[in-house]
Each structure stands twice: as structure tokens, then as C-alpha cells.
Design an enzyme around this catalytic site. Structure first.
Site, mmCIF file in Angstrom:
data_model
loop_
_atom_site.group_PDB
_atom_site.id
_atom_site.type_symbol
_atom_site.label_atom_id
_atom_site.label_comp_id
_atom_site.label_asym_id
_atom_site.label_seq_id
_atom_site.Cartn_x
_atom_site.Cartn_y
_atom_site.Cartn_z
ATOM 1 N N GLU A 146 59.247 -37.144 58.473
ATOM 2 C CA GLU A 146 57.972 -37.389 59.138
ATOM 3 C C GLU A 146 57.698 -38.884 59.125
ATOM 4 O O GLU A 146 57.261 -39.437 58.115
ATOM 5 C CB GLU A 146 56.831 -36.640 58.425
ATOM 6 C CG GLU A 146 55.537 -36.712 59.197
ATOM 7 C CD GLU A 146 54.311 -37.041 58.357
ATOM 8 O OE1 GLU A 146 53.195 -36.927 58.887
ATOM 9 O OE2 GLU A 146 54.464 -37.429 57.169
ATOM 10 N N ASP A 162 57.942 -35.027 53.890
ATOM 11 C CA ASP A 162 56.557 -35.453 54.116
ATOM 12 C C ASP A 162 56.405 -36.952 53.836
ATOM 13 O O ASP A 162 56.968 -37.479 52.875
ATOM 14 C CB ASP A 162 55.645 -34.659 53.170
ATOM 15 C CG ASP A 162 54.195 -35.048 53.312
ATOM 16 O OD1 ASP A 162 53.608 -34.740 54.364
ATOM 17 O OD2 ASP A 162 53.636 -35.661 52.377
HETATM 18 C C1 ARE Z 1 42.954 -35.413 51.085
HETATM 19 C C2 ARE Z 1 41.609 -35.972 51.542
HETATM 20 C C3 ARE Z 1 41.528 -37.457 51.234
HETATM 21 C C4 ARE Z 1 41.749 -37.695 49.750
HETATM 22 C C5 ARE Z 1 43.093 -37.103 49.353
HETATM 23 C C6 ARE Z 1 43.382 -37.237 47.875
HETATM 24 O O1 ARE Z 1 41.485 -35.753 52.951
HETATM 25 O O2 ARE Z 1 40.225 -37.914 51.602
HETATM 26 O O3 ARE Z 1 41.751 -39.083 49.481
HETATM 27 O O4 ARE Z 1 43.114 -35.706 49.701
HETATM 28 O O5 ARE Z 1 42.472 -36.508 47.138
HETATM 29 C C7 ARE Z 1 47.144 -34.132 54.011
HETATM 30 C C8 ARE Z 1 45.785 -34.344 54.671
HETATM 31 C C9 ARE Z 1 44.965 -35.386 53.958
HETATM 32 C C10 ARE Z 1 44.853 -35.039 52.480
HETATM 33 C C11 ARE Z 1 46.278 -35.038 51.941
HETATM 34 C C12 ARE Z 1 46.361 -34.745 50.449
HETATM 35 O O6 ARE Z 1 45.996 -34.741 56.023
HETATM 36 O O7 ARE Z 1 43.656 -35.401 54.524
HETATM 37 O O8 ARE Z 1 44.037 -35.994 51.807
HETATM 38 O O9 ARE Z 1 47.023 -33.990 52.611
HETATM 39 O O10 ARE Z 1 45.792 -33.517 50.169
HETATM 40 C C13 ARE Z 1 49.573 -41.050 57.663
HETATM 41 C C14 ARE Z 1 50.948 -40.829 57.022
HETATM 42 C C15 ARE Z 1 51.484 -39.431 57.283
HETATM 43 C C16 ARE Z 1 50.461 -38.358 56.910
HETATM 44 C C17 ARE Z 1 49.190 -38.650 57.696
HETATM 45 C C18 ARE Z 1 48.090 -37.643 57.385
HETATM 46 O O11 ARE Z 1 51.857 -41.804 57.501
HETATM 47 O O12 ARE Z 1 52.651 -39.260 56.483
HETATM 48 O O13 ARE Z 1 48.707 -39.971 57.364
HETATM 49 N N1 ARE Z 1 50.980 -37.002 57.149
HETATM 50 C C19 ARE Z 1 51.540 -36.183 56.047
HETATM 51 C C20 ARE Z 1 51.144 -34.706 56.161
HETATM 52 C C21 ARE Z 1 49.656 -34.576 55.913
HETATM 53 C C22 ARE Z 1 49.389 -34.907 54.452
HETATM 54 C C23 ARE Z 1 50.182 -36.038 53.954
HETATM 55 C C24 ARE Z 1 51.176 -36.646 54.692
HETATM 56 C C25 ARE Z 1 50.040 -36.411 52.533
HETATM 57 O O14 ARE Z 1 51.560 -34.190 57.394
HETATM 58 O O15 ARE Z 1 49.177 -33.295 56.228
HETATM 59 O O16 ARE Z 1 47.985 -35.233 54.297
HETATM 60 O O17 ARE Z 1 50.971 -35.591 51.815
HETATM 61 C C26 ARE Z 1 48.539 -43.928 61.990
HETATM 62 C C27 ARE Z 1 49.823 -44.202 61.223
HETATM 63 C C28 ARE Z 1 50.320 -42.960 60.518
HETATM 64 C C29 ARE Z 1 49.208 -42.358 59.659
HETATM 65 C C30 ARE Z 1 48.006 -42.047 60.562
HETATM 66 C C31 ARE Z 1 46.853 -41.420 59.815
HETATM 67 O O18 ARE Z 1 48.837 -43.083 63.084
HETATM 68 O O19 ARE Z 1 50.831 -44.661 62.111
HETATM 69 O O20 ARE Z 1 51.414 -43.291 59.683
HETATM 70 O O21 ARE Z 1 49.703 -41.143 59.080
HETATM 71 O O22 ARE Z 1 47.567 -43.260 61.180
HETATM 72 O O23 ARE Z 1 46.352 -42.299 58.881
#
Ligand code: ARE
Ligand code: CA
Length: 481
Positions: A241, A215
């Protein structure tokens, strides 16, 4: 001009509906593919361990899925939304999806069904709770304090932008040393942190796990992931990822030295071809489109993030989604990953859970979509297994939304995403003469086909009508005696 879409609702609902029928799952475990040749991954998003185990036995094994990717198993913050799984508070294998014993039993059951297990592994960060709290399994934690695991010295505090948060994805330092949505960012350059993370991953390996979905890989230098990997007790599959972002400094290709990488452009481009451009353009889909090397890419129509963020096809697109998955499973780019969702109307919605947030057993079609069981998707997994090692030949397109191709000597797919049926055409397959089960519309088992049969003549041709928004697929693994 043959422009897109004045699609009659009746047409879409009537014809496409046949693509959504669940596959027969009572069939005995398939002779299926030889070990190692089953590549297809299914992401059983937020399924509990008991349900994953029975799915391995009853569906994934028999249908030929090679891997199941499960949601993060470690202790997490306690709240309703699905994303609590991505906020670790300890590395106890104890979560809303089940206990350590249930997890262990699930891995064993899946292995017995011939299915390997990939674990979604959260190593870039811990929780995002400013005030701390008590985790799912009772661990008390603070934002930068996880007793027995990490203290304040183990986190980054980038202090940019007046906070510690990532604001600017064009700045490599910020992306890797600031906080992704307030999630306490581990010092993955520190040997202590690397060792602690590897200890968690080694614990998973000791339970028999086969691979890791890393992740948030973009938020760690590739060298940090390499250093953690070097501490693992045995070789394991790894898929990272790293979301491709135009103009961003951190590139997916930086990570291929560690293992596979998700190709996020694939699902967006495929959706565009179906929705507003032309399937005919898919003729050279893959590396020629600037994607990661095929041998190191994991391709998918959607995943749990993109299905919430838009720009891709999802279960909500019904028949069109089935066709996109059928194409992915027939086309030789990357390792295909099939998504299996719980249905939602709100981005943060919890998976079906009880009052304590414990995830309920999966019941397909009631809160859970189970796309991976749709016949047009499930049976194309067998197609993918049957055509391994072959290239594409006999490409045909009508210039627009009707395409067809062979996987040389082993299989043939034609997709018609026009608003009209294509009638009175013959297709050259190059396949051995014989009678084949159309696996898009029928299940093949014990030498019989529950749906239409396609006859390939001695010159390798068959004639058939392909309905609007429909497909026909045949392969040598589903040939009638
Ligand atoms: C949640 C709340 C937030 C709060 C946080 C902490 O929504 O408001 O601040 O909790 O309390 C998942 C959810 C998030 C969640 C998080 C933790 O999607 O909403 O936050 O869990 O519970 C980037 C990263 C990429 C990431 C995506 C979502 O690069 O790695 O953002 N994806 C992975 C998982 C997600 C997960 C996380 C990581 C965190 O698949 O499911 O989040 O572990 C452009 C950029 C990308 C960027 C994208 C979105 O496209 O190129 O890199 O992705 O914008 O910002
Ligand atoms: Ca980081």
C-alpha cells in the site's frame, strides 16, 4: 455540447437497479479457470473468519474469485471502530474477527474452494494509545511497550514539529521515521524488529496463507520491506500500500522490486470519467495515464480508506458502481481487486458487532453490502478469468459515454453510461458465432442462461439495445451449447 448529467431519478433507479441484483449462488462449483489463472482479489473488509470461510465455499470459489483479502488477524486494541484492526498490540492470531483455530480453518476451507488468502499485514507500527491499555486477547501494553515483543528501544521518536507525528508528506525522512496518526513507529531498520515481523509473517505462512497486503508501506523504506521479505520461509504474494501523492518524494515505483503495489490513481480517475468526463477517454486507460506497470499493479474502484474519504465511486453509487467494476474486470490493467463493504453513515462506524465488539457473522444486505455478489460484478469475475492473456481490440466509442471493446477472441463488453438507451446498433466482436449469455443480466450455469441471450453471427456481429446506464457482456466461458 453533450454535457453531463441531467439524470432522471426514475431512470437511475429503474434501469440501474437491475445491476444490483445478487447473483445466483446455488450453482455447483464452477469448472471455472485453471489453477493459477484466477487473478481477481476480493477484499472482504472486516468479515469474521467463519463468514469468510463459508463465502469461499458458497460464492468466491463458484464465481471464480482467485484471492480473498482479509482484515488484519493479529491482536489489536479493544474499541468499537473498524480501525482498531490497524493498531496491533501482539502477534497472537486472536481478534474481534475470530480465533487462531477459526483463522486456520478458514484458510483450509478457502483453499478447498480454490481461493487463495491474502492477509492485511500491519508491520510499520503498533498502537496509537498514549496511555496503553489491554488488548483484545488480554495483553497489557503501553504506547511504546509490548511485553515479550517490543520495548522503548524498538521505536522511532522523530521529535519533529514538536511531536513525533508526520506532518509534512513532502519530507521523506518524516514520512518514514515519524508517526502515522500517533501510531508507535517501529524501527524497521533494526534486525531485531525485522526478525520479529518476519516471525509473525512466517506464522501466517505456516497456517497456509498465500500473500500479504503490506499496510502503510510508504512509511517504511522499500529496503526494509525487502529485508523482512528475505526472512520469509517461503515465497509469497505481496502487494504494498503506497498511496500515490502528487509531488511526494516517496513514489510507488520504489516498491516494485518487492512485489505488486496498489495503483490509487486508477479509482480516482475512473470515478472522474464516469462522473464528469467521458468513458471514451478510457481507450488507453492504464500505463499511458502514468500508472505503475500493469504487471505489478493492483487496481480497484475503491478500498476501505477511499470509500470513506471520497473522490471515488462506492456502493452508494449503485448502478454506476457496478458499471465501473464491470469495466475494471473486463479491462486488462493490473490485478483487479473488488471491494466488499459493511454499510456505514459515519467514517469510524464499527462493523456489525456484538456488545463486546466481536464482529457478527455476515448477513448480506443487512449491515453488509456484499457488492462482490452483485450479479454485474460477480459474473464479470468469470469474464476476467475467461479472457486472461488476451489484448483489447475492436474499441468503439460514441465520443462520450458509450464504449465497447473485445478481449480478442474471448469476450466483449459494451457500457452505455448515457442518459438514453442506444438502440438499433450492431457491435463487431470478432467472437465465434453462437449464442452467448449476457452475464450482466443473467447467470450462466449448466449450459443455460437465466437472462437475455446475445446472438453473434458468422461475421462476428451482434445487434442489441443497450439501456441507459447499463451494459452487456459476453464471453466464451458463458456460451450456450
Ligand atoms: C485512528 C484515529 C486517529 C488516531 C489513531 C491512533 O483515526 O485519529 O490518531 O487511530 O489512535 C486506519 C484509519 C485511521 C486510524 C488507524 C489506526 O484510517 O483513522 O487512526 O487505522 O487505527 C496515509 C498512509 C496510509 C494509510 C492512510 C490512512 O500513507 O498508509 O494514511 N492507510 C493504511 C490503512 C488505514 C490505516 C492505516 C494505514 C494505519 O489502509 O486504514 O488507518 O495502519 C495523502 C498521502 C497518503 C496518506 C493520506 C491520508 O493522500 O499521500 O500517504 O495516507 O494522505 O493521510
Ligand atoms: Ca515508519
Amino acid at each position: 455540447m453533450h454535457r453531463r448529467r441531467c439524470r432522471s431519478a426514475a431512470l437511475v433507479l429503474g434501469l440501474a437497479a437491475s445491476l444490483l441484483v445478487p447473483t445466483a449462488v446455488a450453482a455447483p462449483p464452477a469448472a471455472a479457470a485453471t489453477p493459477g489463472s484466477k487473478k481477481v482479489i476480493v477484499q472482504l473488509f472486516e468479515w469474521n473468519w467463519t463468514s469468510v470461510a463459508s463465502e469461499c465455499t458458497n460464492v468466491l470459489g463458484p464465481k471464480g474469485y482467485g484471492y480473498v483479502q482479509v482484515s488484519p488477524p493479529q491482536e489489536h486494541v479493544n474499541a468499537a471502530p473498524w480501525w482498531v484492526s490497524y493498531q496491533p498490540v501482539s502477534y497472537r492470531i486472536e481478534s474481534r474477527k475470530g480465533t487462531r483455530a477459526q483463522f486456520q480453518s478458514m484458510v483450509t476451507t478457502c483453499h478447498n474452494a480454490g481461493v487463495k488468502v491474502i492477509v492485511d499485514t500491519v508491520v510499520n507500527h503498533m498502537s496509537g494509545q498514549d496511555n496503553g491499555g489491554t488488548g483484545w486477547a488480554g495483553t497489557t501494553y503501553g504506547h511504546y511497550n509490548y511485553p515479550g515483543n517490543y520495548g522503548a528501544q524498538d521505536f522511532h521518536y522523530c521529535g519533529r514539529n514538536g511531536t513525533n507525528d508526520i506532518v509534512n508528506y513532502s519530507d521523506r525522512y518524516e514520512v518514514q521515521n515519524c508517526e502515522l496518526v500517533n501510531l508507535a513507529d517501529l524501527k524497521t531498520e533494526s534486525d531485531y524488529v525485522r526478525t520479529r515481523l518476519a516471525t509473525y509473517m512466517n506464522d501466517l505462512l505456516s497456517l497456509g496463507v498465500d500473500g500479504f497486503r503490506m499496510d502503510g508501506s510508504k512509511h517504511m523504506p522499500a529496503a526494509d520491506i525487502a529485508a523482512i521479505k528475505a526472512k520469509l520461509s517461503r515465497p509469497a504474494y505481496m502487494v504494498q500500500e503506497v498511496i500515490y501523492g502528487a509531488g511526494e518524494p516517496v513514489q510507488p515505483t520504489e516498491y516494485t522490486g518487492n512485489g505488486d503495489v496498489h495503483e490509487f490513481r486508477y479509482g480516482k480517475d475512473l470515478a472522474r470519467m464516469f462522473n464528469s468526463e467521458r468513458l471514451a477517454y478510457l481507450k488507453n486507460f492504464g500505463e499511458a495515464w502514468g500508472y505503475l506497470p500493469s504487471s505489478q499493479a493492483v487496481a480497484f474502484v475503491d478500498n476501505h480508506d477511499t470509500q470513506r474519504d471520497g473522490g471515488v465511486l462506492t456502493y452508494r453509487d449503485r448502478g454506476e458502481y457496478a458499471l465501473a467494476n464491470a469495466f475494471m474486470l473486463a479491462w486488462p490493467y493490473g490485478t483487479p481487486a473488488v471491494m466488499s463493504s459493511f454499510t456505514f453513515s459515519n467514517k469510524d462506524q464499527a462493523p456489525p458487532s456484538d456488545a463486546t465488539n466481536k464482529v457478527l457473522n455476515t448477513t448480506c444486505y443487512s449491515g453488509w453490502e456484499c457488492e462482490h455478489r452483485w450479479r454485474a460484478i460477480a459474473n464479470m469475475v468469470g469474464f476476467n478469468n475467461a479472457v486472461q492473456g488476451t489484448g483489447v481490440s475492436n474499441w468503439y466509442d460514441n465520443g462520450y459515454q458509450h464504449i465497447a471493446f473485445s478481449r480478442t477472441g474471448k469476450g466483449y463488453l459494451t457500457v452505455n453510461d448515457e442518459d438514453f438507451a442506444v438502440t438499433g446498433r450492431s457491435y463487431y466482436t470478432g467472437l465465434p458465432a453462437g449464442r452467448y449469455c449476457d452475464v450482466i443480466h443473467g447467470d450462466f450455469s449448466n449450459g443455460t442462461c437465466s437472462g437475455p441471450v446475445v446472438t453473434v453471427d458468422s461475421a462476428g456481429w451482434f445487434a442489441a439495445t443497450v439501456n441507459a446506464h447499463d451494459a452487456i457482456a459476453i464471453h466464451i466461458g458463458a456460451k450456450l451449447p
